[in-house]
Design an enzyme around this catalytic site. Structure first.
Site, PDB file in Angstrom:
ATOM      1  N   GLY A 199       0.822  -1.209   0.000  1.00 13.09           N
ATOM      2  CA  GLY A 199       0.000   0.000   0.000  1.00 13.09           C
ATOM      3  C   GLY A 199       0.852   1.252   0.000  1.00 13.09           C
ATOM      4  O   GLY A 199       2.083   1.183   0.030  1.00 13.09           O
ATOM      5  N   GLN A 200       0.180   2.420  -0.018  1.00 15.15           N
ATOM      6  CA  GLN A 200       0.891   3.705  -0.134  1.00 15.15           C
ATOM      7  C   GLN A 200       1.962   3.855   0.949  1.00 15.15           C
ATOM      8  O   GLN A 200       3.117   4.158   0.656  1.00 15.15           O
ATOM      9  CB  GLN A 200      -0.112   4.866  -0.035  1.00 15.15           C
ATOM     10  CG  GLN A 200       0.519   6.230  -0.271  1.00 15.15           C
ATOM     11  CD  GLN A 200      -0.250   7.381   0.375  1.00 15.15           C
ATOM     12  OE1 GLN A 200      -1.131   7.169   1.205  1.00 15.15           O
ATOM     13  NE2 GLN A 200       0.087   8.597  -0.016  1.00 15.15           N
ATOM     14  N   ASP A 249       1.621  -8.984   1.532  1.00 14.85           N
ATOM     15  CA  ASP A 249       0.389  -8.356   1.057  1.00 14.85           C
ATOM     16  C   ASP A 249      -0.475  -9.469   0.474  1.00 14.85           C
ATOM     17  O   ASP A 249      -0.009 -10.600   0.283  1.00 14.85           O
ATOM     18  CB  ASP A 249       0.694  -7.277  -0.004  1.00 14.85           C
ATOM     19  CG  ASP A 249      -0.368  -6.186  -0.015  1.00 14.85           C
ATOM     20  OD1 ASP A 249      -0.049  -5.032   0.312  1.00 14.85           O
ATOM     21  OD2 ASP A 249      -1.545  -6.498  -0.335  1.00 14.85           O
ATOM     22  N   ILE A 250      -1.701  -9.112   0.109  1.00 18.99           N
ATOM     23  CA  ILE A 250      -2.605 -10.109  -0.470  1.00 18.99           C
ATOM     24  C   ILE A 250      -2.217 -10.401  -1.927  1.00 18.99           C
ATOM     25  O   ILE A 250      -2.598 -11.398  -2.497  1.00 18.99           O
ATOM     26  CB  ILE A 250      -4.068  -9.660  -0.330  1.00 18.99           C
ATOM     27  CG1 ILE A 250      -5.029 -10.827  -0.521  1.00 18.99           C
ATOM     28  CG2 ILE A 250      -4.388  -8.476  -1.246  1.00 18.99           C
ATOM     29  CD1 ILE A 250      -6.371 -10.652   0.140  1.00 18.99           C
ATOM     30  N   TYR A 258     -15.206   3.809   7.624  1.00 23.90           N
ATOM     31  CA  TYR A 258     -13.766   3.812   7.926  1.00 23.90           C
ATOM     32  C   TYR A 258     -13.524   4.422   9.310  1.00 23.90           C
ATOM     33  O   TYR A 258     -12.801   3.858  10.137  1.00 23.90           O
ATOM     34  CB  TYR A 258     -13.066   4.627   6.827  1.00 23.90           C
ATOM     35  CG  TYR A 258     -11.584   4.816   6.984  1.00 23.90           C
ATOM     36  CD1 TYR A 258     -10.703   3.748   6.954  1.00 23.90           C
ATOM     37  CD2 TYR A 258     -11.051   6.106   7.113  1.00 23.90           C
ATOM     38  CE1 TYR A 258      -9.338   3.948   7.056  1.00 23.90           C
ATOM     39  CE2 TYR A 258      -9.688   6.319   7.209  1.00 23.90           C
ATOM     40  CZ  TYR A 258      -8.833   5.239   7.190  1.00 23.90           C
ATOM     41  OH  TYR A 258      -7.479   5.441   7.285  1.00 23.90           O
TER      42      TYR A 258
HETATM   43  C1  AKB Z   1      -8.325   8.732   3.792  1.00 22.72           C
HETATM   44  O1  AKB Z   1      -8.461   9.786   3.137  1.00 22.72           O
HETATM   45  O2  AKB Z   1      -9.212   7.884   3.897  1.00 22.72           O
HETATM   46  C2  AKB Z   1      -7.029   8.505   4.512  1.00 22.72           C
HETATM   47  C3  AKB Z   1      -7.109   8.939   5.940  1.00 22.72           C
HETATM   48  C4  AKB Z   1      -7.239  10.357   6.275  1.00 22.72           C
HETATM   49  O3  AKB Z   1      -7.052   8.127   6.817  1.00 22.72           O
HETATM   50  N1  AKB Z   1      -5.972   9.187   3.842  1.00 22.72           N
END
Ligand code: AKB
Length: 315
Positions: free
Chosen positions: A12-13, A35-36, A143
Site C-alpha cells: 500500500g501507499q 500483502d494479499i 472507515y
Molecule cells: C483517507 O483519506 O481515507 C485517509 C485517511 C485520512 O485516513 N488518507
C-alpha cells in the site's frame, strides 16, 4: 537491533516506503513484507516477501512462526472513500485483521504491534480547529467507525492483557513515490502528478476544504519513532493525534503555480466532499510531541519543492 518485523499490507501507499526504511534500519532479511498480492520488483528483490490475507489469523501466525517475528506493522486497510462503497467489506478487513494481530500478541507470539488510526476517527461533532487528543468522537464514515472501534480494541488489549500496541491517527499522507488508493485526501497526491503531466487538475473537493496533511517522510519517521520509543513514554494506548500542516486545494494549487505558472485547477466536488467536511481542519498533536518527542519537518512549501523536484526527474 535483533528484531524481526512483519509488515501486513506492504504494497500500500505507506507500506511500500515503510518497508524500504525498515529494511535499511533492521537489515533486509529481518523485515518480511507481505500483502494479499505480489509486490513490485524492488520489494521482492530487497528482502523476504509472503502472500498474506491480513484477515487470516492462521496465515499470519504461520509466517510469524516461520521467521520468528517479534513486531507486526498492520498497514492493510480499506480507506474512507472505498469503504463508503463497500461498508461491510471495509469493516471486515479493518477489524478482522486488527483482532487477528492483537490475538497473536495476546498469545505472546509477538512482542509489539503497530496499527494506524486516522483523523477519520473524528466526526462532524468533534471540534474542527485544534481538535484535541481527547474529545467527542462520532465519525460518520464506516472507515471512521472502524478506526474508533479499533483504537478502543488496542487500548483494551493493552489494559487487559498487557499487549504493547502503539498507534497514530494519521492525517492525509502525501508522497511522490507511491500512489494512495481509495482515500478522501488522495487529491493532494494526484494534483502533483496531473500538474506535471497535464498542467491541469480536476479536484473532487471544493477550493476551501481545509484538511490536515503530512509528507510521507514525516509519517514514516513518526511511525518508526513511536515504535522505538520506551514503553513508559507511550501514555496513550488508543491512538495519538499527529499533525504537520493543514491546507486547502486552493492553497496547494497556488504553491504548485510557483513552479508551473500556467497550472489550472477546476473544482467538481463529489461524495468525498461530505467525508472531508466531517473531519478536523487543524489537529492538536501536543500529546505526541510531549510524550515521545514527535516533531515534523515538512510544511506545504518545503514539501512542494521536494515533490516537484523529484517528480520532474521521475516523470
Ligand atoms: C483517507 O483519506 O481515507 C485517509 C485517511 C485520512 O485516513 N488518507
Amino acid at each position: 537491533m535483533n528484531d524481526t518485523v512483519l509488515i501486513l499490507g506492504a504494497c500500500g501507499q505507506i507500506g511500500i516506503e515503510l518497508t524500504q526504511k525498515l529494511r535499511i534500519l533492521y537489515g533486509s532479511n529481518n523485515v518480511i513484507a507481505s500483502d494479499i498480492r505480489e509486490g513490485g520488483e524492488e520489494m521482492l528483490s530487497s528482502g523476504p516477501f509472503e502472500i498474506i490475507d491480513a484477515t487470516s489469523k492462521e496465515r499470519i501466525l504461520e509466517v510469524v512462526k516461520k521467521y520468528e517475528v517479534t513486531q507486526v506493522y498492520l498497514m492493510a486497510a480499506m480507506l474512507s472513500a472505498t469503504a463508503e462503497k463497500y461498508p461491510l467489506k471495509g469493516w471486515d478487513l479493518n477489524m478482522t485483521s486488527l483482532l487477528a494481530v492483537l490475538e497473536i500478541a495476546r498469545e505472546k507470539h509477538i512482542k509489539k504491534v503497530y496499527w494506524p488510526s486516522s483523523m477519520a476517527s473524528f466526526g462532524p461533532t468533534s471540534p474542527k480547529i485544534n481538535t484535541p487528543q481527547q474529545t467527542i468522537m462520532e465519525p460518520s464514515t464506516v472507515y471512521g467507525i472502524s478506526k474508533v472501534a479499533g483504537e478502543h480494541w488496542c487500548n483494551y488489549y493493552h489494559e487487559k492483557y498487557g499487549v504493547d500496541v502503539r498507534s497514530i491517527r494519521y492525517p492525509g499522507i502525501i508522497s511522490w513515490k507511491t500512489l494512495p488508493g481509495g482515500g478522501t485526501t488522495d487529491y493532494a497526491v494526484d494534483i502533483y502528478f496531473d500538474a506535471l503531466k497535464k498542467g491541469t487538475f480536476e479536484c473532487f473537493l471544493s477550493e476551501n476544504t481545509r484538511l490536515p496533511m503530512m509528507y510521507m517522510d514525516d509519517a514514516i519517521n513518526a511511525t518508526i519513532q513511536i515504535m522505538q520509543a520506551d514503553a513508559d513514554k507511550i501514555k496513550t494506548r488508543t491512538s495519538y493525534n499527529l499533525a504537520a500542516m493543514s491546507f486547502t486545494p486552493k492553497e496547494i494549487a497556488n504553491e504548485i503555480k510557483k513552479y508551473i505558472p500556467d497550472f489550472t485547477i477546476a473544482y467538481n466536488p463529489d461524495f468525498r466532499q461530505d467525508i472531508a467536511d466531517s473531519w478536523p481542519q487543524i489537529i492538536d498533536d501536543s500529546h505526541a510531541r510531549q510524550d515521545w518527542g514527535w516533531q515534523h519537518e515538512f510544511d506545504l512549501t518545503s514539501m512542494t519543492k521536494d515533490i516537484i523536484t523529484n517528480l520532474k526527474s521521475k516523470l
